[in-house]
Each structure stands twice: as structure tokens, then as C-alpha cells.
Design a protein around this motif. Structure first.
Motif, PDB file in Angstrom:
ATOM      1  N   TRP A 128      51.268  38.612  38.823  1.00 36.73           N
ATOM      2  CA  TRP A 128      52.882  39.011  37.532  1.00 36.73           C
ATOM      3  C   TRP A 128      53.934  38.363  38.744  1.00 36.73           C
ATOM      4  O   TRP A 128      53.751  38.076  39.434  1.00 36.73           O
ATOM      5  CB  TRP A 128      53.189  40.542  38.135  1.00 36.73           C
ATOM      6  CG  TRP A 128      52.340  41.786  37.625  1.00 36.73           C
ATOM      7  CD1 TRP A 128      51.214  42.317  38.733  1.00 36.73           C
ATOM      8  CD2 TRP A 128      51.847  42.172  36.308  1.00 36.73           C
ATOM      9  NE1 TRP A 128      50.654  42.691  37.420  1.00 36.73           N
ATOM     10  CE2 TRP A 128      50.818  43.167  36.337  1.00 36.73           C
ATOM     11  CE3 TRP A 128      51.660  42.100  34.679  1.00 36.73           C
ATOM     12  CZ2 TRP A 128      49.609  43.255  35.313  1.00 36.73           C
ATOM     13  CZ3 TRP A 128      51.763  42.007  34.086  1.00 36.73           C
ATOM     14  CH2 TRP A 128      50.346  42.715  33.912  1.00 36.73           C
ATOM     15  N   LEU A 172      44.356  43.871  31.208  1.00 34.05           N
ATOM     16  CA  LEU A 172      45.913  43.613  32.167  1.00 34.05           C
ATOM     17  C   LEU A 172      46.423  42.160  31.682  1.00 34.05           C
ATOM     18  O   LEU A 172      47.614  41.640  31.467  1.00 34.05           O
ATOM     19  CB  LEU A 172      45.250  44.100  33.650  1.00 34.05           C
ATOM     20  CG  LEU A 172      45.635  45.343  33.703  1.00 34.05           C
ATOM     21  CD1 LEU A 172      44.951  45.497  34.982  1.00 34.05           C
ATOM     22  CD2 LEU A 172      46.959  46.117  33.967  1.00 34.05           C
ATOM     23  N   ALA A 173      45.215  41.272  32.249  1.00 36.21           N
ATOM     24  CA  ALA A 173      45.480  40.103  31.616  1.00 36.21           C
ATOM     25  C   ALA A 173      45.803  39.335  30.712  1.00 36.21           C
ATOM     26  O   ALA A 173      47.068  38.078  30.425  1.00 36.21           O
ATOM     27  CB  ALA A 173      44.730  38.733  32.168  1.00 36.21           C
ATOM     28  N   ALA A 213      40.167  44.869  33.109  1.00 37.18           N
ATOM     29  CA  ALA A 213      40.654  42.697  33.713  1.00 37.18           C
ATOM     30  C   ALA A 213      41.594  42.561  32.491  1.00 37.18           C
ATOM     31  O   ALA A 213      42.387  41.814  32.373  1.00 37.18           O
ATOM     32  CB  ALA A 213      39.428  42.609  34.573  1.00 37.18           C
ATOM     33  N   ALA A 215      51.438  38.399  33.057  1.00 38.85           N
ATOM     34  CA  ALA A 215      50.296  38.173  34.134  1.00 38.85           C
ATOM     35  C   ALA A 215      50.168  37.423  34.458  1.00 38.85           C
ATOM     36  O   ALA A 215      49.027  36.487  33.286  1.00 38.85           O
ATOM     37  CB  ALA A 215      49.123  39.531  33.344  1.00 38.85           C
ATOM     38  N   SER A 228      45.623  42.383  40.273  1.00 39.40           N
ATOM     39  CA  SER A 228      46.734  41.756  39.201  1.00 39.40           C
ATOM     40  C   SER A 228      47.976  41.128  40.111  1.00 39.40           C
ATOM     41  O   SER A 228      48.067  41.428  40.247  1.00 39.40           O
ATOM     42  CB  SER A 228      46.832  42.840  38.277  1.00 39.40           C
ATOM     43  OG  SER A 228      48.111  43.708  38.076  1.00 39.40           O
ATOM     44  N   CYS A 269      46.978  36.555  37.099  1.00 38.19           N
ATOM     45  CA  CYS A 269      45.497  36.977  36.578  1.00 38.19           C
ATOM     46  C   CYS A 269      45.568  38.945  36.973  1.00 38.19           C
ATOM     47  O   CYS A 269      46.115  39.270  37.189  1.00 38.19           O
ATOM     48  CB  CYS A 269      45.111  36.117  37.313  1.00 38.19           C
ATOM     49  SG  CYS A 269      45.114  36.512  39.663  1.00 38.19           S
ATOM     50  N   ALA A 270      44.176  38.711  36.583  1.00 39.46           N
ATOM     51  CA  ALA A 270      43.786  40.059  36.920  1.00 39.46           C
ATOM     52  C   ALA A 270      42.781  40.355  37.343  1.00 39.46           C
ATOM     53  O   ALA A 270      41.293  39.237  36.486  1.00 39.46           O
ATOM     54  CB  ALA A 270      43.767  40.987  35.680  1.00 39.46           C
ATOM     55  N   GLY A 314      45.911  35.244  33.449  1.00 37.50           N
ATOM     56  CA  GLY A 314      46.442  35.950  32.782  1.00 37.50           C
ATOM     57  C   GLY A 314      47.627  35.316  31.664  1.00 37.50           C
ATOM     58  O   GLY A 314      47.560  33.408  31.271  1.00 37.50           O
TER      59      GLY A 314
END
Length: 194
Positions: free
Chosen positions: A163, A137-138, A134, A143, A161, A145-146, A100
Motif C-alpha cells: 500500500w 485488494l488490488a 487478490a 493498493a 498486499s 499490488c496484491a 494495484g
């Protein structure tokens, strides 16, 4: 990449400090586990972040099947089984992983969204949409990671994910992150997994 999770749900009056203490004692034991991308030690508390339950629910991303097997059959998992009984271990095949925009930050919460894949849909289209999700979201603020993965036995997608703040812009169940063991996170394959 393999995704894995098990859930231990406790009574409403269960003292979740027991889980916090357990993670603080044993969390570091997976900090150098071969084949492990990362393990997030996750917890939900009834009444917080919309959770209806008290739950301990670690989520894993593995780089290798050997790492998964070594964990499950090599003795490490047996400690949890001895203390709480044998939970159902959910397993998904990896579809996508993205670092992310806050990849260097500590994760505060995780969001998991599970969704059934309906009959009659074009599977390639659904999987491509999961890969795009994915990535979307990243790219959001905060973020870490996703990932997206699929269980073809039950035809279920999971979006996961991490955060760096407690107000994620992802829908799903919100978990507190107690610890992360990430010995091979840098080796998790990026992007689409096929």
C-alpha cells in the motif's frame, strides 16, 4: 510464482534501528537478482500498527524455483543465517498476483493475512475465492499490488498486499516497508496461476 517469508522476532527492547541500518546497507544487493519478482524488506515494531512484537520479516514473490534455490543455497541467505541463526522459511505456491491501482507508487506498508483452510471444504472454491480476494485488494485505493498463495502442507492461505499509505483497507498484520528489490516484478504472471 512462489511466495516465501521468514520471520526474525526480537526482544521487546531490541533496537530496530539495527535492522533499518542492515537494510540500508544490503537491500540493494537483490535489486538485480535473477528469478526474483520482488523482495519486500519488512519490519514490525512493538506498539506500532498493533504489533505485539519487534520483527524483521522479508516477503518474496519469485518467478522461478531456480531463483529461490540460488538465493537460499548460493550464499546470499547464509549472511542472514550467520548473523541471526537459521529461521524457518515459509513457502507458498502462487495462486494469483495483481498490480494495484497505485502500481507506480512507492509502497509504505504491507499487509499479510494468513488463514487456515478447514477440513471438508471444496478446495477449488477456496482457491477461486483467494484469487478474487487478490483482485479485490488490488482494486482498492492505494493498493500497489496484491497476491494470494497456498501452503498445501499445512493447508494455509496467505494474502499479501502493498500500500502507498499507512491506512490500508486490508485486514491482517501490518508491516513497515523498508526497501523493495523488484528486478522481475514486471514478469510476475498476472491473475490466476493455473
Amino acid at each position: 510464482m512462489h511466495a516465501m517469508q521468514y520471520e526474525l522476532t526480537f526482544p521487546a527492547d531490541y533496537d530496530m534501528d539495527i535492522i533499518r541500518g542492515r537494510v540500508s546497507r544490503i537491500g540493494h544487493l537483490l535489486d538485480d537478482w535473477d528469478g526474483l519478482g520482488f523482495k519486500t524488506f519488512l519490519m514490525r515494531e512493538r506498539g506500532l500498527n498493533g504489533s505485539p512484537v519487534n520483527q524483521y520479516a522479508p516477503f518474496y514473490l519469485w518467478n522461478s524455483g531456480e531463483g529461490v534455490n540460488s538465493f537460499l543455497w548460493g550464499g546470499a541467505f547464509q549472511g542472514l543465517v550467520n548473523d541471526f541463526g537459521r529461521p524457518v522459511v515459509q513457502h507458498w505456491t502462487g495462486l494469483a498476483y495483481e498490480e494495484g491501482v497505485a502500481a507506480g507508487s512507492a509502497a509504505e506498508v504491507a499487509v499479510r493475512r494468513r488463514q487456515p483452510i478447514p477440513e471438508g471444504v471444496e478446495l477449488s472454491v477456496v482457491m477461486e475465492e483467494a484469487v478474487r480476494e487478490a483482485g479485490r485488494l488490488a482494486a482498492l485505493d492505494g493498493a500497489v499490488c496484491a497476491a494470494a498463495a497456498v501452503d498445501p502442507r499445512h493447508w494455509e492461505l496467505v494474502h499479501f498486499s502493498l500500500w502507498d499509505h499507512d491506512s490500508p483497507k486490508a485486514s491482517g498484520e501490518v508491516f513497515q516497508v523498508l526497501h523493495i528489490s523488484a528486478p522481475e516484478r514486471d514478469r510476475l504472471p498476472r491473475g490466476r496461476q493455473w
